[in-house]
Design an enzyme around this catalytic site. Structure first.
Site, mmCIF file in Angstrom:
data_model
loop_
_atom_site.group_PDB
_atom_site.id
_atom_site.type_symbol
_atom_site.label_atom_id
_atom_site.label_comp_id
_atom_site.label_asym_id
_atom_site.label_seq_id
_atom_site.Cartn_x
_atom_site.Cartn_y
_atom_site.Cartn_z
ATOM 1 N N GLY A 42 0.786 -1.234 0.000
ATOM 2 C CA GLY A 42 0.000 0.000 0.000
ATOM 3 C C GLY A 42 0.814 1.277 0.000
ATOM 4 O O GLY A 42 0.348 2.307 0.494
ATOM 5 N N ARG B 264 -5.590 -9.274 -8.238
ATOM 6 C CA ARG B 264 -6.534 -10.225 -8.862
ATOM 7 C C ARG B 264 -7.181 -9.583 -10.073
ATOM 8 O O ARG B 264 -7.398 -8.364 -10.095
ATOM 9 C CB ARG B 264 -7.621 -10.635 -7.877
ATOM 10 C CG ARG B 264 -7.041 -11.378 -6.736
ATOM 11 C CD ARG B 264 -8.032 -12.121 -5.892
ATOM 12 N NE ARG B 264 -7.274 -12.687 -4.785
ATOM 13 C CZ ARG B 264 -6.632 -13.835 -4.843
ATOM 14 N NH1 ARG B 264 -6.699 -14.587 -5.923
ATOM 15 N NH2 ARG B 264 -5.918 -14.257 -3.819
ATOM 16 N N HIS C 188 0.146 0.511 -13.461
ATOM 17 C CA HIS C 188 0.853 -0.710 -13.864
ATOM 18 C C HIS C 188 2.324 -0.364 -14.112
ATOM 19 O O HIS C 188 2.624 0.577 -14.852
ATOM 20 C CB HIS C 188 0.237 -1.289 -15.142
ATOM 21 C CG HIS C 188 0.973 -2.491 -15.618
ATOM 22 N ND1 HIS C 188 0.805 -3.732 -15.035
ATOM 23 C CD2 HIS C 188 1.913 -2.659 -16.584
ATOM 24 C CE1 HIS C 188 1.609 -4.601 -15.639
ATOM 25 N NE2 HIS C 188 2.295 -3.980 -16.572
ATOM 26 N N GLU D 147 -9.932 -6.149 -20.588
ATOM 27 C CA GLU D 147 -8.678 -6.797 -20.989
ATOM 28 C C GLU D 147 -7.531 -6.322 -20.088
ATOM 29 O O GLU D 147 -7.347 -5.099 -19.912
ATOM 30 C CB GLU D 147 -8.369 -6.462 -22.455
ATOM 31 C CG GLU D 147 -7.345 -7.399 -23.055
ATOM 32 C CD GLU D 147 -6.906 -6.939 -24.433
ATOM 33 O OE1 GLU D 147 -5.796 -7.297 -24.834
ATOM 34 O OE2 GLU D 147 -7.669 -6.197 -25.097
ATOM 35 N N GLN E 240 8.867 3.479 -8.627
ATOM 36 C CA GLN E 240 7.809 3.698 -7.633
ATOM 37 C C GLN E 240 7.780 5.148 -7.140
ATOM 38 O O GLN E 240 6.715 5.680 -6.857
ATOM 39 C CB GLN E 240 7.949 2.708 -6.477
ATOM 40 C CG GLN E 240 7.446 1.319 -6.913
ATOM 41 C CD GLN E 240 7.414 0.305 -5.796
ATOM 42 O OE1 GLN E 240 8.205 0.392 -4.852
ATOM 43 N NE2 GLN E 240 6.534 -0.675 -5.904
ATOM 44 N N GLU F 57 5.535 6.680 -9.346
ATOM 45 C CA GLU F 57 4.129 6.304 -9.114
ATOM 46 C C GLU F 57 3.502 7.222 -8.066
ATOM 47 O O GLU F 57 2.344 7.645 -8.203
ATOM 48 C CB GLU F 57 4.042 4.848 -8.629
ATOM 49 C CG GLU F 57 4.531 3.852 -9.656
ATOM 50 C CD GLU F 57 4.126 2.417 -9.358
ATOM 51 O OE1 GLU F 57 4.120 2.031 -8.174
ATOM 52 O OE2 GLU F 57 3.819 1.686 -10.327
HETATM 53 C C1 GRF Z 1 2.802 -0.798 -7.564
HETATM 54 O O1 GRF Z 1 4.153 -0.600 -7.764
HETATM 55 C C2 GRF Z 1 2.022 -0.830 -8.857
HETATM 56 O O2 GRF Z 1 2.771 -0.514 -9.962
HETATM 57 C C3 GRF Z 1 1.563 -2.249 -8.995
HETATM 58 O O3 GRF Z 1 1.551 -2.792 -7.718
HETATM 59 C C4 GRF Z 1 2.475 -2.104 -6.889
HETATM 60 C C5 GRF Z 1 1.822 -1.915 -5.574
HETATM 61 O O4 GRF Z 1 2.700 -1.428 -4.620
HETATM 62 N N1 GRF Z 1 0.290 -2.294 -9.655
HETATM 63 P P1 GRF Z 1 2.148 -0.806 -3.278
HETATM 64 O O5 GRF Z 1 1.247 -1.858 -2.635
HETATM 65 O O6 GRF Z 1 1.404 0.432 -3.620
HETATM 66 O O7 GRF Z 1 3.351 -0.561 -2.431
#
Ligand code: GRF
Length: 218
Positions: A17, A96, A114, A148, A176, A179
């Site tokens: 998370g 999932r 992703h 998909e 990350q 992200e």
């Molecule tokens: C993320 O790096 C994302 O790209 C992928 O799953 C990872 C989850 O990481 N879909 P976290 O649980 O947010 O640390």
């Protein structure tokens, strides 16, 4: 306090998370214009659920392993989503594959992140695969979810140049960090009605985008 004028966001996750945490932190003072109304996990032990509790957000474990079969689990998930009545569903490391019925119910209102520069490397182990292939670039993509897997229209990408001799953990750490920047940004755009999915095309400020907006690592 949940406000009527703010977007109701449900987060689905399976693991640590850290993306949820980045969204919670970015929303401090409701800066993203959202209320996270619940965090659902298929794994009761997921650290992400504890992060939700620490932020006074309802944490909802729906134990996949305790479900008699896949269809019972899917119904349970649908019920919990119905209770939260989200305007937007955010997948943040949810491991999932969702049934098409659930995805279609939230079409244009479900986002995923992703860890690859989609359409390259859908599926698992993207870091290892990109390194193995000797790619020059890797990154991560925020996209609308369609049935998909990892194929929905992309909104934002964060791109890094792969370094010589870079290891998988090093590359993951850099990606990350991106992200934690682009996911809150995309959510804020959605909350401000700046992005929309129309006829499978992403509109930003009412104009179609040809592909994702790419942010490069500085
Ligand atoms: C993320 O790096 C994302 O790209 C992928 O799953 C990872 C989850 O990481 N879909 P976290 O649980 O947010 O640390």
């Amino acid at each position: 306090m949940i406000a009527a004028d703010r977007l109701r966001v449900a987060v689905l996750l399976s693991g640590s998370g850290t993306n949820l945490q980045a969204i919670i932190d970015a929303n401090e003072g409701c800066k993203l214009g959202i209320d996270i109304v619940g965090v659902i996990s298929d794994r009761p032990e997921a650290l992400g659920l504890q992060r939700a509790l620490d932020a006074s957000i309802p944490a909802i474990p729906i134990d996949f392993k305790a479900s008699a079969n896949r269809s019972d689990y899917d119904k349970w998930l649908d019920q919990e989503l119905d209770k939260l009545a989200p305007d937007l569903v955010v997948l943040a490391g949810y491991m999932r594959i969702l049934p098409a019925t659930t995805v279609n119910r939230f079409r244009g209102r479900m986002l995923n992140i992703h860890p690859s520069l989609l359409p390259a490397y859908p599926g698992l182990n993207t870091y290892a695969r990109a390194l193995e292939a000797g790619e020059q670039w890797h990154g991560t993509t925020v996209h609308f979810v369609t049935p998909e897997l990892d194929a929905g229209p992309a909104i934002l990408q964060y791109r890094v140049s792969i370094r010589d001799e870079e290891t998988e953990p090093q590359l993951r750490t850099r990606v990350q960090q991106g992200e934690y920047n682009i996911y809150p940004k995309a959510i804020a755009w959605f909350a401000a009605s700046r992005i929309e999915l129309r006829d499978n095309i992403v509109l930003l400020d009412d104009k179609p985008i040809d592909g994702p907006i790419v942010i490069d690592e500085e």
